[in-house]
Design a protein around this motif. Sequence first.
Motif, PDB file in Angstrom:
ATOM      1  N   THR A   1       8.364  17.744  50.803  1.00  0.00           N
ATOM      2  CA  THR A   1       8.551  16.481  51.522  1.00  0.00           C
ATOM      3  C   THR A   1       7.278  15.650  51.481  1.00  0.00           C
ATOM      4  N   GLN A   2       6.140  16.318  51.633  1.00  0.00           N
ATOM      5  CA  GLN A   2       4.858  15.613  51.573  1.00  0.00           C
ATOM      6  C   GLN A   2       4.649  14.997  50.197  1.00  0.00           C
ATOM      7  N   TYR A   3       5.028  15.730  49.151  1.00  0.00           N
ATOM      8  CA  TYR A   3       4.887  15.229  47.782  1.00  0.00           C
ATOM      9  C   TYR A   3       5.783  14.010  47.548  1.00  0.00           C
ATOM     10  N   VAL A   4       7.056  14.106  48.004  1.00  0.00           N
ATOM     11  CA  VAL A   4       7.996  12.995  47.832  1.00  0.00           C
ATOM     12  C   VAL A   4       7.538  11.782  48.634  1.00  0.00           C
ATOM     13  N   TYR A   5       6.992  12.036  49.806  1.00  0.00           N
ATOM     14  CA  TYR A   5       6.441  10.960  50.643  1.00  0.00           C
ATOM     15  C   TYR A   5       5.403  10.160  49.849  1.00  0.00           C
ATOM     16  N   GLY A   6       4.497  10.872  49.177  1.00  0.00           N
ATOM     17  CA  GLY A   6       3.472  10.198  48.380  1.00  0.00           C
ATOM     18  C   GLY A   6       4.052   9.407  47.223  1.00  0.00           C
ATOM     19  N   LEU A   7       5.057   9.982  46.550  1.00  0.00           N
ATOM     20  CA  LEU A   7       5.710   9.265  45.451  1.00  0.00           C
ATOM     21  C   LEU A   7       6.374   7.981  45.943  1.00  0.00           C
ATOM     22  N   ALA A   8       7.054   8.076  47.101  1.00  0.00           N
ATOM     23  CA  ALA A   8       7.731   6.900  47.650  1.00  0.00           C
ATOM     24  C   ALA A   8       6.731   5.807  47.989  1.00  0.00           C
ATOM     25  N   LYS A   9       5.605   6.185  48.591  1.00  0.00           N
ATOM     26  CA  LYS A   9       4.567   5.210  48.921  1.00  0.00           C
ATOM     27  C   LYS A   9       4.037   4.526  47.663  1.00  0.00           C
ATOM     28  N   GLU A  10       3.926   5.284  46.602  1.00  0.00           N
ATOM     29  CA  GLU A  10       3.334   4.776  45.375  1.00  0.00           C
ATOM     30  C   GLU A  10       4.301   3.950  44.530  1.00  0.00           C
ATOM     31  N   LEU A  11       5.556   4.404  44.446  1.00  0.00           N
ATOM     32  CA  LEU A  11       6.474   3.824  43.475  1.00  0.00           C
ATOM     33  C   LEU A  11       7.534   2.890  44.051  1.00  0.00           C
ATOM     34  N   LEU A  12       7.963   3.112  45.289  1.00  0.00           N
ATOM     35  CA  LEU A  12       9.139   2.404  45.807  1.00  0.00           C
ATOM     36  C   LEU A  12       8.741   1.239  46.702  1.00  0.00           C
ATOM     37  N   SER A  13       9.231   0.066  46.361  1.00  0.00           N
ATOM     38  CA  SER A  13       8.885  -1.181  47.065  1.00  0.00           C
ATOM     39  C   SER A  13       9.391  -1.164  48.505  1.00  0.00           C
ATOM     40  N   ASN A  14       8.725  -1.929  49.355  1.00  0.00           N
ATOM     41  CA  ASN A  14       9.183  -2.068  50.743  1.00  0.00           C
ATOM     42  C   ASN A  14      10.017  -3.333  50.936  1.00  0.00           C
ATOM     43  N   ASN A  15      10.543  -3.873  49.845  1.00  0.00           N
ATOM     44  CA  ASN A  15      11.382  -5.074  49.933  1.00  0.00           C
ATOM     45  C   ASN A  15      12.806  -4.753  50.378  1.00  0.00           C
TER      46      ASN A  15
END
Length: 408
Positions: A362-376
């Motif tokens: 979950t911690q790893y996916v959290y980092g990927l989401a922060k890096e790759l997925l827009s907050n739009n």
Amino acid sequence: MKRIGIISICILLLLTSCTPGEKEEEEIVQDVKEKKEMSIVPSYKLSKENYRMLLPYESGAARGVIVNQLANRVDIDEIEEGLRRHSKDYFDPETYIFREGQFLSAETVYGWLGRKLTEKQLEKEVQSEVKKLKEAQMTVNEEKIRNQLQQGINPPINNKNNAKEQKKNPKYLSHIVEQNYLITKDKQAKVAGISIGLSMKSVYRFYTEDKEKKRTFHETDIPKDKMLEVGKKNAQEILSRLRKMEGLENVPVMFAIYQEEDESSPVPGNFVAKTFVDKGQNEIGKWKSIKEKNVLFPSNEAEKHHVEESEVIKRFSNDVADYFPNYVGVIGKGFYINDELSKLVLDIPIEFYGKGEVLGFTQYVYGLAKELLSNNYHLEINIKSSTQMESLIYREAGKDDLNVHIFQ
């Protein structure tokens, strides 16, 4: 991010999941089927965008019908939630209280979803009913019998075993969803608006029988423009019937037309048009087009029409594979409004062998989401094992911080 950081975010999520609203809890009296019943209006709701709902909660008068009429579970969820979402344009959640529909019973809905009878069929059915009543020495009212028998809204056919005739006149309308919107005044709750969702088929499936009762199954696609034309006519017919119901003579009505997806589709269909009929009006005016779409990732449609999001999700999935090489892949569902991504849901199915693995992944996916997925857009990431939901990561559109919940 350290493990304790995830846990602290979970605590914050639990503390803020139900935020009190501004209105105080109150007891009110509402009219339900000509009876006065005491209900409670909660003092809170989940968010400003959500409706308050009366307690105890009332199931709809046509409860269960939708399960028999819509073959795809995702369509069932979408038409109910989507109708409530579109109702907000006319019935403000700050003013109105939500209640499941109480005017259209299951018997009424099933009757309306049937086919109209041809004149020959109607006359045959009327005479059969008249004969039964006379044999039972009961009062006969032929006009009333005709009205009761001629409830179907879908087009008539002469022979249900004629495939050509069935394809030319499919059953377009598969379900009718009713929602009530109430306001309170002087401790009294009254219906101040209703919404009607018309669920229309995109594919019509049926069977014919030969003389030996052997069944042959058929299907035919229904073009969107034809579905929309029929849906608008159906809405006018339903409005005319609603206006004859006690309590709905002057109530504002919102209609929305929903186009179903194929029964095997992993993503739901979408609403295509809506209109508002003010109190006392008996005719539907202009319709407003709705440009919504649900898209599956990965898919040919996504790669062709949503290239940017497809590439980002593909990279996200590849990075997850670097952590767990034997997982089956990320499945994404994107909801678009006016060609802009409004919500993205990512499901990650993985087998875990301990809670430590869940936390670390979950911690790893959290980092990927922060890096790759827009907050739009609204984001939801569901991390699942074969037996349960393991963790949830989500973020509201426009927010920078991701929320995390680890399920115990």
